[in-house]
Write an enzyme that holds these catalytic residues in place. Sequence first.
Site, short mmCIF file in Angstrom:
data_model
loop_
_atom_site.label_atom_id
_atom_site.label_comp_id
_atom_site.label_asym_id
_atom_site.label_seq_id
_atom_site.Cartn_x
_atom_site.Cartn_y
_atom_site.Cartn_z
N ALA A 66 35.62 45.11 33.85
CA ALA A 66 36.86 44.65 33.25
C ALA A 66 36.97 45.21 31.83
O ALA A 66 36.03 45.77 31.28
CB ALA A 66 36.89 43.12 33.22
N GLY A 112 33.67 43.67 37.72
CA GLY A 112 34.88 43.53 38.52
C GLY A 112 35.09 44.68 39.47
O GLY A 112 35.74 44.53 40.52
N GLU A 115 33.03 43.86 42.46
CA GLU A 115 33.74 42.79 43.16
C GLU A 115 34.96 43.31 43.91
O GLU A 115 35.27 42.84 45.01
CB GLU A 115 34.14 41.70 42.17
N GLU A 135 27.32 41.08 34.44
CA GLU A 135 28.02 40.12 33.58
C GLU A 135 27.09 39.29 32.70
O GLU A 135 27.46 38.86 31.61
CB GLU A 135 28.88 39.18 34.44
#
Length: 259
Positions: A66, A112, A115, A135
Amino acid sequence: MPYQLLLTSLENGVFTITINRPDKLNALNTRVIEELSTAVEEVYHNPEIKSAIITGAGSKSFVAGADISEFLQLDALQGEELARRGQQMVFDKIENAPKPVIAAVNGFALGGGCELALACHFIIASETARFGQPEVNLGLIPGYGGTQRLVQVAGKGRAMQLIMTGELINAADAMQYGIVNSVVKPEELLDKAKEILSVINSKAPLAISRVIASINAFDHTQAGYDYEIKKFGECFGTEDLKEGATAFLEKRKPNFKGK
């Protein structure tokens, strides 16, 4: 429709969505999430689209996480809303699409980005691909379904280790762990994805949609995703998150204090 941060094409029923921020390693920001949501809606509603590929522009990155610069101003409730909005707008929508959506991972798939690949129905990777959920290095946890989907494909033990260490793995290891279906040379990546989809596209579309729905129904509840959203949001109320994000942006090692 025109997009600012995506490139799209439709050929032989295959809709290719390319995240086009190579200067930012295709990192997800608010605009990318919004445009991905619209592009995935096209998959649902355009009868000319039989299946889709999601990939990244350039040779370095699929999606390298992100946009961390957006994190520093968020509190716990805003962090929770960020995760819920992203899951509902994009990640859940991809997973539950009635047509096959596969990830063609051409480089870094981190945070992300990992994901996003996991939300697709399966993953084809180039030999240069790297996967990870780092993360924890930011004082954070995955918030776009990573704690749930990584367990589904790699098992609890692997998911625990990968998420708690934040380590990156290569494409061969990702295939061994069950995360990736095939590993190919970089120049063969999109052709391989299209080759597989050409086979799937030859099958009965209503049967394929029911395959997707039935497999997704196996041991799959919303409670786990909701819990992840809540815990992701809680991280934004910690000093560690602010320190982790600041250290990342300043390119230094974070000094976490458990507060």
